[in-house]
Design a protein around this motif. Structure first.
Motif, PDB file in Angstrom:
ATOM      1  N   ILE A 104      15.816  22.585   2.680  1.00 59.19           N
ATOM      2  CA  ILE A 104      14.718  22.231   1.776  1.00 59.19           C
ATOM      3  C   ILE A 104      13.575  23.170   2.185  1.00 59.19           C
ATOM      4  CG2 ILE A 104      12.720  20.370   1.937  1.00 59.19           C
ATOM      5  CD1 ILE A 104      14.769  18.472   3.501  1.00 59.19           C
ATOM      6  N   ILE A 128      15.152  13.267   0.149  1.00 56.31           N
ATOM      7  CA  ILE A 128      14.474  13.350   1.570  1.00 56.31           C
ATOM      8  C   ILE A 128      14.541  12.194   2.451  1.00 56.31           C
ATOM      9  CG2 ILE A 128      11.990  13.612   2.234  1.00 56.31           C
ATOM     10  CD1 ILE A 128      12.958  16.264   1.332  1.00 56.31           C
ATOM     11  N   ILE A 169      15.502  21.304  -2.947  1.00 57.15           N
ATOM     12  CA  ILE A 169      16.493  20.343  -2.160  1.00 57.15           C
ATOM     13  C   ILE A 169      17.918  20.894  -2.589  1.00 57.15           C
ATOM     14  CG2 ILE A 169      17.386  18.286  -0.928  1.00 57.15           C
ATOM     15  CD1 ILE A 169      14.395  17.154  -1.878  1.00 57.15           C
ATOM     16  N   CYS A 184      15.877  22.665   8.895  1.00 62.03           N
ATOM     17  CA  CYS A 184      16.719  21.448   8.872  1.00 62.03           C
ATOM     18  C   CYS A 184      17.789  21.519  10.031  1.00 62.03           C
ATOM     19  CB  CYS A 184      17.282  21.216   7.451  1.00 62.03           C
ATOM     20  SG  CYS A 184      16.296  20.867   6.063  1.00 62.03           S
TER      21      CYS A 184
END
Length: 115
Positions: free
Chosen positions: A7, A47, A112, A29
């Motif tokens: 992300i 998300i 993403i 992440c």
């Protein structure tokens, strides 16, 4: 090798001289198994899917709180003054929310992807 979720917040910085430069900030992440990465990316809300997966892989732990001002010479430890419940996944999701809010405030967009 596992394909993991990434992300990023991506934007452009304009300097006082008028020069523009692309700018990317990456959220830290957790590693995800490839099959989970694919499911997250195919989700209508990646998300939220990432957060749900993170929360499903954690549990509360009890941690001691110490008084770091009061070293005990007899036991050679800092005395325990209490206990707190900690959940790393909740903390991680809060950090992700802050990352996304900061990106919005800076006028950046979220990217993403897997890599």
């Amino acid at each position: 090798m596992s394909m993991n979720i990434h992300i990023d917040s991506v934007g452009v910085i304009t300097y006082p001289s008028g020069v523009q430069q692309s700018h990317t900030e990456r959220f830290n992440c957790k590693q995800t198994p490839t099959i989970i990465t694919e499911q997250i990316l195919e989700s209508p809300d990646p998300i939220q899917a990432y957060k749900d997966w993170i929360m499903s892989n954690s549990e509360d732990t009890v941690e001691e709180e110490f008084d770091y001002e009061a070293w005990d010479e007899k036991t050679q430890y800092y005395p325990v003054i209490g206990y707190k419940i900690y959940n790393w996944a909740k903390d991680h999701c809060e950090q992700l929310d802050k990352f996304m809010n900061d990106a919005i405030l800076k006028g950046m967009k979220l990217d993403i992807y897997s890599m």
